[in-house]
Design a protein around this motif. Structure first.
Motif, PDB file in Angstrom:
ATOM      1  N   MET A 164       4.199  -0.831  -3.705  1.00 39.09           N
ATOM      2  CA  MET A 164       3.741  -1.982  -4.485  1.00 39.09           C
ATOM      3  C   MET A 164       4.533  -2.174  -5.783  1.00 39.09           C
ATOM      4  O   MET A 164       4.734  -3.310  -6.221  1.00 39.09           O
ATOM      5  CB  MET A 164       2.253  -1.832  -4.782  1.00 39.09           C
ATOM      6  N   VAL A 165       4.974  -1.086  -6.402  1.00 38.32           N
ATOM      7  CA  VAL A 165       5.739  -1.253  -7.644  1.00 38.32           C
ATOM      8  C   VAL A 165       7.087  -1.918  -7.366  1.00 38.32           C
ATOM      9  O   VAL A 165       7.636  -2.627  -8.221  1.00 38.32           O
ATOM     10  CB  VAL A 165       5.958   0.098  -8.362  1.00 38.32           C
ATOM     11  N   GLU A 166       7.606  -1.725  -6.166  1.00 40.99           N
ATOM     12  CA  GLU A 166       8.870  -2.366  -5.791  1.00 40.99           C
ATOM     13  C   GLU A 166       8.637  -3.805  -5.331  1.00 40.99           C
ATOM     14  O   GLU A 166       9.436  -4.695  -5.624  1.00 40.99           O
ATOM     15  CB  GLU A 166       9.550  -1.571  -4.682  1.00 40.99           C
ATOM     16  N   ARG A 167       7.541  -4.010  -4.624  1.00 46.00           N
ATOM     17  CA  ARG A 167       7.254  -5.352  -4.108  1.00 46.00           C
ATOM     18  C   ARG A 167       6.869  -6.310  -5.223  1.00 46.00           C
ATOM     19  O   ARG A 167       7.158  -7.517  -5.142  1.00 46.00           O
ATOM     20  CB  ARG A 167       6.124  -5.265  -3.081  1.00 46.00           C
ATOM     21  N   TYR A 168       6.183  -5.778  -6.272  1.00 49.46           N
ATOM     22  CA  TYR A 168       5.754  -6.627  -7.387  1.00 49.46           C
ATOM     23  C   TYR A 168       6.333  -6.056  -8.689  1.00 49.46           C
ATOM     24  O   TYR A 168       5.613  -5.441  -9.493  1.00 49.46           O
ATOM     25  CB  TYR A 168       4.229  -6.676  -7.460  1.00 49.46           C
ATOM     26  N   PRO A 169       7.610  -6.248  -8.919  1.00 49.30           N
ATOM     27  CA  PRO A 169       8.282  -5.629 -10.077  1.00 49.30           C
ATOM     28  C   PRO A 169       7.810  -6.140 -11.435  1.00 49.30           C
ATOM     29  O   PRO A 169       8.021  -5.471 -12.447  1.00 49.30           O
ATOM     30  CB  PRO A 169       9.758  -5.975  -9.848  1.00 49.30           C
ATOM     31  N   ASP A 188     -10.193  -2.252   4.127  1.00 54.42           N
ATOM     32  CA  ASP A 188      -8.832  -1.838   4.469  1.00 54.42           C
ATOM     33  C   ASP A 188      -8.309  -0.785   3.488  1.00 54.42           C
ATOM     34  O   ASP A 188      -8.630  -0.823   2.295  1.00 54.42           O
ATOM     35  CB  ASP A 188      -7.882  -3.041   4.454  1.00 54.42           C
ATOM     36  N   VAL A 189      -7.494   0.109   4.006  1.00 52.96           N
ATOM     37  CA  VAL A 189      -6.865   1.133   3.168  1.00 52.96           C
ATOM     38  C   VAL A 189      -5.816   0.470   2.275  1.00 52.96           C
ATOM     39  O   VAL A 189      -4.939  -0.242   2.769  1.00 52.96           O
ATOM     40  CB  VAL A 189      -6.206   2.227   4.029  1.00 52.96           C
ATOM     41  N   PRO A 190      -5.872   0.670   0.970  1.00 51.30           N
ATOM     42  CA  PRO A 190      -4.873   0.060   0.070  1.00 51.30           C
ATOM     43  C   PRO A 190      -3.476   0.603   0.354  1.00 51.30           C
ATOM     44  O   PRO A 190      -3.319   1.749   0.783  1.00 51.30           O
ATOM     45  CB  PRO A 190      -5.354   0.481  -1.330  1.00 51.30           C
ATOM     46  N   PRO A 191      -2.454  -0.186   0.113  1.00 54.70           N
ATOM     47  CA  PRO A 191      -1.076   0.269   0.339  1.00 54.70           C
ATOM     48  C   PRO A 191      -0.657   1.306  -0.712  1.00 54.70           C
ATOM     49  O   PRO A 191      -1.242   1.377  -1.790  1.00 54.70           O
ATOM     50  CB  PRO A 191      -0.255  -1.014   0.208  1.00 54.70           C
ATOM     51  N   PRO A 192       0.384   2.087  -0.434  1.00 57.76           N
ATOM     52  CA  PRO A 192       0.874   3.086  -1.389  1.00 57.76           C
ATOM     53  C   PRO A 192       1.434   2.417  -2.641  1.00 57.76           C
ATOM     54  O   PRO A 192       2.082   1.369  -2.564  1.00 57.76           O
ATOM     55  CB  PRO A 192       1.983   3.821  -0.618  1.00 57.76           C
ATOM     56  N   ILE A 193       1.198   3.026  -3.771  1.00 59.45           N
ATOM     57  CA  ILE A 193       1.695   2.476  -5.031  1.00 59.45           C
ATOM     58  C   ILE A 193       3.221   2.439  -5.044  1.00 59.45           C
ATOM     59  O   ILE A 193       3.823   1.548  -5.662  1.00 59.45           O
ATOM     60  CB  ILE A 193       1.158   3.296  -6.234  1.00 59.45           C
ATOM     61  N   GLU A 194       3.870   3.380  -4.346  1.00 64.50           N
ATOM     62  CA  GLU A 194       5.331   3.400  -4.305  1.00 64.50           C
ATOM     63  C   GLU A 194       5.891   2.091  -3.755  1.00 64.50           C
ATOM     64  O   GLU A 194       6.926   1.600  -4.234  1.00 64.50           O
ATOM     65  CB  GLU A 194       5.831   4.575  -3.450  1.00 64.50           C
ATOM     66  N   GLY A 217      -6.519  -8.642  -9.178  1.00 61.38           N
ATOM     67  CA  GLY A 217      -5.318  -7.841  -9.018  1.00 61.38           C
ATOM     68  C   GLY A 217      -5.173  -7.336  -7.599  1.00 61.38           C
ATOM     69  O   GLY A 217      -5.751  -7.905  -6.660  1.00 61.38           O
ATOM     70  N   LEU A 218      -4.438  -6.264  -7.430  1.00 55.29           N
ATOM     71  CA  LEU A 218      -4.198  -5.687  -6.115  1.00 55.29           C
ATOM     72  C   LEU A 218      -4.488  -4.190  -6.150  1.00 55.29           C
ATOM     73  O   LEU A 218      -4.002  -3.484  -7.044  1.00 55.29           O
ATOM     74  CB  LEU A 218      -2.740  -5.906  -5.686  1.00 55.29           C
ATOM     75  N   PRO A 219      -5.269  -3.684  -5.178  1.00 59.57           N
ATOM     76  CA  PRO A 219      -5.561  -2.243  -5.147  1.00 59.57           C
ATOM     77  C   PRO A 219      -4.424  -1.466  -4.497  1.00 59.57           C
ATOM     78  O   PRO A 219      -3.751  -1.965  -3.590  1.00 59.57           O
ATOM     79  CB  PRO A 219      -6.833  -2.170  -4.307  1.00 59.57           C
ATOM     80  N   CYS A 220      -4.214  -0.247  -4.958  1.00 59.48           N
ATOM     81  CA  CYS A 220      -3.185   0.631  -4.401  1.00 59.48           C
ATOM     82  C   CYS A 220      -3.753   2.048  -4.288  1.00 59.48           C
ATOM     83  O   CYS A 220      -4.800   2.349  -4.866  1.00 59.48           O
ATOM     84  CB  CYS A 220      -1.940   0.669  -5.286  1.00 59.48           C
ATOM     85  N   ARG A 221      -3.042   2.882  -3.569  1.00 60.43           N
ATOM     86  CA  ARG A 221      -3.427   4.295  -3.505  1.00 60.43           C
ATOM     87  C   ARG A 221      -2.266   5.158  -3.988  1.00 60.43           C
ATOM     88  O   ARG A 221      -1.103   4.829  -3.766  1.00 60.43           O
ATOM     89  CB  ARG A 221      -3.850   4.696  -2.094  1.00 60.43           C
TER      90      ARG A 221
END
Length: 372
Positions: free
Chosen positions: A64-69, A56-62, A34-38
């Motif tokens: 990621m939810v838009e990028r991977y709907p 690496d610092v994971p990207p914000p969940i905000e 999967g993909l990690p988020c913060r």
């Protein structure tokens, strides 16, 4: 067993992100493809671990939810609604991996989801164990992150939540990551955790590691906030008591909490002091902990209690069953809330979030002082 619903999922920890929720998200994402988020910005201890292990610092969940709907979302290190990032749609939650009690306000889903909740000292212990169960070896960097997270949550395996599983997994992760001295690693982490506390404002300390619980008893039903400040030097934090107590009153009003506690935990001496904002907190703390109050009635010595999960919240939950909130007349140190607003001074190198009187309250004060 590898749960198919976790494949390609987004793994994310709780708001007020800590090392366990970040390391667990990174480890779970690697394990389950999967993909990690913060869920929020990282604290100094987490940044220390990520720099040490080159992660690496994971990207914000905000984002990621838009990028991977179409991606499902697996919550790690939490399952209470108040700790879930508001950007996460409940219908997209496909799993929970956690080590906390199931209390009120736990998430509700329409469909069955994957659950892995164990009474261990760290959620990262669960992730590491799952690696070994499926015969997969984490990279040295991920093993190092998981190791640091376990040391953080269990207070270097000395905290009351530590289990034999945590100790066993730590030994294996040390071998994989090449760590020879966990005591030295833990001391580095704890210093990193404490280093930034000196520069934090009262508001940041009160809200930094704060969790909200919904509790119900025979005579009480409401929300209780409980913040923890873990430090290697509790005297530095307690020196700010005159700023922390008024800020607790403000935060309690801002968040519409019925009760708010702040525990200052010395993670070296393994002792804690509880800050009490008003008579309500004082009355409940007496019932739950029976600790010694300070002369000014604003703090309570909690002795060697250090764990919110095992030693702070359970006694409060039990005490609330027949707790009666004191009347205003009984609150000897009751305080009225002043109009205020939060701000960041652009000239402050630490970018501290501070509080000052609001423009409305200043105007009222000026009008009241003006000659008639």
């Amino acid at each position: 067993y590898v749960p198919s619903q976790l494949k390609d999922a987004l793994f994310v920890g709780h708001l007020v992100t800590d090392l366990d929720s970040i390391a667990g998200a990174i480890g779970a994402a690697d394990l389950y493809d999967g993909l990690p988020c913060r869920a929020s910005e990282l604290n100094s201890e987490t940044l220390f671990a990520m720099e040490k292990w080159g992660v690496d610092v994971p990207p914000p969940i905000e984002h990621m939810v838009e990028r991977y709907p179409a991606a499902g979302i697996c919550l790690v290190d939490h399952q209470q609604i108040s700790q879930v990032n508001p950007a996460i749609p409940s219908e997209r939650i496909v799993g929970v991996i956690d080590h906390h009690a199931l209390q009120s306000e736990t998430i509700v889903t329409k469909m069955p989801i994957y659950l892995d909740i164990r009474p261990w000292g760290s959620m990262s212990t669960i992730i590491a164990h799952n690696y070994f169960t499926v015969g997969k070896r984490p990279s040295p960097a991920i093993a190092g992150m998981l190791l640091c997270a376990i040391l953080s949550d269990t207070l270097n395996l000395a905290g009351p939540t530590t289990t034999a599983w945590d100790k066993m997994v730590v030994a294996i992760l040390c071998k994989i990551s090449g760590v020879d001295d966990i005591n030295f690693l833990a001391s580095q982490q704890f210093k990193a955790k404490s280093r930034d506390l000196v520069n934090l404002s009262a508001h940041q300390l009160v809200c930094g590691d704060q969790k909200v619980f919904t509790l119900k008893g025979q005579h009480f039903a409401g929300t209780l906030g409980f913040a923890v400040v873990e430090t290697t030097d509790d005297e530095v934090i307690m020196a700010k008591k005159s700023d922390l107590i008024p800020e607790m009153v403000e935060v309690k009003a801002d968040k519409k909490l019925d009760l708010l506690f702040v525990a200052v935990v010395n993670i070296v001496a393994m002792r804690s002091t509880l800050l009490l904002a008003s008579g309500g907190e004082r009355a409940l703390a007496k019932k739950a902990f029976a600790g010694c109050l300070s002369d000014d009635q604003l703090t309570m010595d909690l002795g060697n209690r250090v764990s919110r999960k095992k030693e702070f919240i359970p006694p409060l939950t039990s005490a609330i069953r027949d707790f009666v909130m004191p009347t205003k007349e009984q609150k000897k140190n009751a305080r009225t809330r002043r109009g205020s607003m939060l701000y960041i001074d652009p000239c402050d190198p630490s970018s501290r979030v501070q509080r000052r009187p609001s423009e409305d309250s200043e105007a009222k004060a000026t009008a009241a002082a003006a000659p008639v």
